[in-house]
Scaffold this motif. Sequence first.
Motif, PDB file in Angstrom:
ATOM      1  N   THR A   1       2.986 112.224  95.647  1.00 52.76           N
ATOM      2  CA  THR A   1       3.379 112.153  97.061  1.00 52.76           C
ATOM      3  C   THR A   1       4.875 112.401  97.204  1.00 52.76           C
ATOM      4  N   LEU A   2       5.670 111.775  96.348  1.00 54.28           N
ATOM      5  CA  LEU A   2       7.113 111.981  96.405  1.00 54.28           C
ATOM      6  C   LEU A   2       7.452 113.440  96.077  1.00 54.28           C
ATOM      7  N   LEU A   3       6.725 114.050  95.155  1.00 56.34           N
ATOM      8  CA  LEU A   3       6.939 115.455  94.826  1.00 56.34           C
ATOM      9  C   LEU A   3       6.700 116.332  96.055  1.00 56.34           C
ATOM     10  N   ARG A   4       5.633 116.063  96.796  1.00 55.57           N
ATOM     11  CA  ARG A   4       5.374 116.813  98.037  1.00 55.57           C
ATOM     12  C   ARG A   4       6.496 116.591  99.049  1.00 55.57           C
ATOM     13  N   ASP A   5       6.949 115.350  99.174  1.00 54.71           N
ATOM     14  CA  ASP A   5       8.056 115.044 100.083  1.00 54.71           C
ATOM     15  C   ASP A   5       9.337 115.770  99.666  1.00 54.71           C
ATOM     16  N   ALA A   6       9.601 115.807  98.371  1.00 57.23           N
ATOM     17  CA  ALA A   6      10.801 116.475  97.860  1.00 57.23           C
ATOM     18  C   ALA A   6      10.751 117.975  98.150  1.00 57.23           C
ATOM     19  N   ARG A   7       9.593 118.572  97.983  1.00 59.06           N
ATOM     20  CA  ARG A   7       9.449 120.003  98.279  1.00 59.06           C
ATOM     21  C   ARG A   7       9.652 120.271  99.765  1.00 59.06           C
ATOM     22  N   ALA A   8       9.092 119.417 100.618  1.00 61.07           N
ATOM     23  CA  ALA A   8       9.268 119.589 102.065  1.00 61.07           C
ATOM     24  C   ALA A   8      10.749 119.462 102.435  1.00 61.07           C
ATOM     25  N   LEU A   9      11.441 118.508 101.837  1.00 65.54           N
ATOM     26  CA  LEU A   9      12.867 118.335 102.075  1.00 65.54           C
ATOM     27  C   LEU A   9      13.633 119.564 101.593  1.00 65.54           C
ATOM     28  N   ARG A  10      13.319 120.036 100.398  1.00 65.52           N
ATOM     29  CA  ARG A  10      13.985 121.219  99.855  1.00 65.52           C
ATOM     30  C   ARG A  10      13.811 122.425 100.780  1.00 65.52           C
ATOM     31  N   GLU A  11      12.595 122.638 101.260  1.00 67.90           N
ATOM     32  CA  GLU A  11      12.329 123.792 102.125  1.00 67.90           C
ATOM     33  C   GLU A  11      13.054 123.655 103.461  1.00 67.90           C
ATOM     34  N   ALA A  12      13.130 122.444 103.998  1.00 66.11           N
ATOM     35  CA  ALA A  12      13.866 122.226 105.255  1.00 66.11           C
ATOM     36  C   ALA A  12      15.357 122.503 105.060  1.00 66.11           C
TER      37      ALA A  12
ATOM     38  N   GLY B   1      19.876 125.974 105.990  1.00 68.97           N
ATOM     39  CA  GLY B   1      20.997 126.709 105.421  1.00 68.97           C
ATOM     40  C   GLY B   1      20.914 128.198 105.708  1.00 68.97           C
ATOM     41  N   THR B   2      19.711 128.754 105.639  1.00 66.22           N
ATOM     42  CA  THR B   2      19.514 130.169 105.940  1.00 66.22           C
ATOM     43  C   THR B   2      19.848 130.456 107.396  1.00 66.22           C
ATOM     44  N   ALA B   3      19.428 129.570 108.284  1.00 66.80           N
ATOM     45  CA  ALA B   3      19.758 129.745 109.712  1.00 66.80           C
ATOM     46  C   ALA B   3      21.269 129.736 109.909  1.00 66.80           C
ATOM     47  N   LEU B   4      21.947 128.785 109.305  1.00 70.00           N
ATOM     48  CA  LEU B   4      23.401 128.699 109.451  1.00 70.00           C
ATOM     49  C   LEU B   4      24.099 129.906 108.835  1.00 70.00           C
ATOM     50  N   ALA B   5      23.599 130.371 107.691  1.00 70.63           N
ATOM     51  CA  ALA B   5      24.206 131.533 107.033  1.00 70.63           C
ATOM     52  C   ALA B   5      24.068 132.789 107.882  1.00 70.63           C
ATOM     53  N   SER B   6      23.020 132.835 108.721  1.00 73.72           N
ATOM     54  CA  SER B   6      22.820 134.014 109.571  1.00 73.72           C
ATOM     55  C   SER B   6      23.471 133.846 110.945  1.00 73.72           C
ATOM     56  N   GLY B   7      24.185 132.738 111.141  1.00 73.59           N
ATOM     57  CA  GLY B   7      24.910 132.542 112.389  1.00 73.59           C
ATOM     58  C   GLY B   7      24.118 131.874 113.492  1.00 73.59           C
ATOM     59  N   SER B   8      22.942 131.345 113.174  1.00 72.97           N
ATOM     60  CA  SER B   8      22.172 130.630 114.197  1.00 72.97           C
ATOM     61  C   SER B   8      22.130 129.141 113.860  1.00 72.97           C
ATOM     62  N   VAL B   9      21.320 128.400 114.577  1.00 74.03           N
ATOM     63  CA  VAL B   9      21.198 126.961 114.323  1.00 74.03           C
ATOM     64  C   VAL B   9      19.836 126.669 113.701  1.00 74.03           C
ATOM     65  N   PRO B  10      19.747 125.609 112.927  1.00 71.30           N
ATOM     66  CA  PRO B  10      18.472 125.246 112.319  1.00 71.30           C
ATOM     67  C   PRO B  10      17.425 124.859 113.365  1.00 71.30           C
ATOM     68  N   GLU B  11      16.165 125.005 112.997  1.00 72.60           N
ATOM     69  CA  GLU B  11      15.065 124.553 113.847  1.00 72.60           C
ATOM     70  C   GLU B  11      15.158 123.032 114.002  1.00 72.60           C
ATOM     71  N   ALA B  12      14.756 122.544 115.157  1.00 78.08           N
ATOM     72  CA  ALA B  12      14.812 121.107 115.437  1.00 78.08           C
ATOM     73  C   ALA B  12      13.987 120.302 114.434  1.00 78.08           C
ATOM     74  N   ALA B  13      12.836 120.820 114.030  1.00 75.85           N
ATOM     75  CA  ALA B  13      11.981 120.097 113.079  1.00 75.85           C
ATOM     76  C   ALA B  13      12.674 119.927 111.733  1.00 75.85           C
ATOM     77  N   ASP B  14      13.413 120.954 111.290  1.00 70.33           N
ATOM     78  CA  ASP B  14      14.140 120.839 110.025  1.00 70.33           C
ATOM     79  C   ASP B  14      15.282 119.842 110.144  1.00 70.33           C
ATOM     80  N   GLU B  15      15.991 119.886 111.264  1.00 63.73           N
ATOM     81  CA  GLU B  15      17.057 118.902 111.480  1.00 63.73           C
ATOM     82  C   GLU B  15      16.484 117.486 111.506  1.00 63.73           C
ATOM     83  N   GLN B  16      15.335 117.307 112.166  1.00 61.85           N
ATOM     84  CA  GLN B  16      14.718 115.978 112.236  1.00 61.85           C
ATOM     85  C   GLN B  16      14.335 115.480 110.848  1.00 61.85           C
ATOM     86  N   LEU B  17      13.774 116.357 110.022  1.00 68.72           N
ATOM     87  CA  LEU B  17      13.383 115.946 108.675  1.00 68.72           C
ATOM     88  C   LEU B  17      14.619 115.555 107.862  1.00 68.72           C
ATOM     89  N   LEU B  18      15.669 116.344 107.929  1.00 71.98           N
ATOM     90  CA  LEU B  18      16.898 116.007 107.211  1.00 71.98           C
ATOM     91  C   LEU B  18      17.479 114.681 107.712  1.00 71.98           C
TER      92      LEU B  18
END
Length: 165
Positions: free
Chosen positions: A29-40, A45-62
Amino acid sequence: MERIATPDQLRAWLTANGLGGAEMPVSDTLLRDARALREAIHRAGTALASGSVPEAADEQLLNHWSARHRARLVLTGGQARWQLPESDPARAALAVVALDAVATLGGHHDGEIKRCEQSTCGGLFVDTSRGRRRRWCSMATCGNKMKKANLKAARGGAQPGGGAG
């Protein structure tokens, strides 16, 4: 290919990064959580690198994970180290990862979030170079591949920047 495929590999990664030890319990379960965190983190980071803002769901997870932060930064032998709580140390370790990601992505570190220009990489890095002109996550791997591909293209071989090695 998944780099952290098992709970043991997650434990080893956390340990290698100063967040736990060989005895720390890590579940599927923690492994699944860690992967979800990593992907968020990666999507944000990809959104910020391209000059946009992260999705709200990713910000909420972080933010959810960083709010779970219960580790303490302590000075041991002249070095700062994370001291994890005895109860659920692996989740506390992931909270430290999230806290660091929030600080980095949110601009609390000097530098600019960038995406590696090597076509097969997709990695992110913080460019702290003087002119903010760094192009690759690592000169030893991606930068070397790009320079070899560009040299080959200049000599009449493959297309430049193709990631050919």
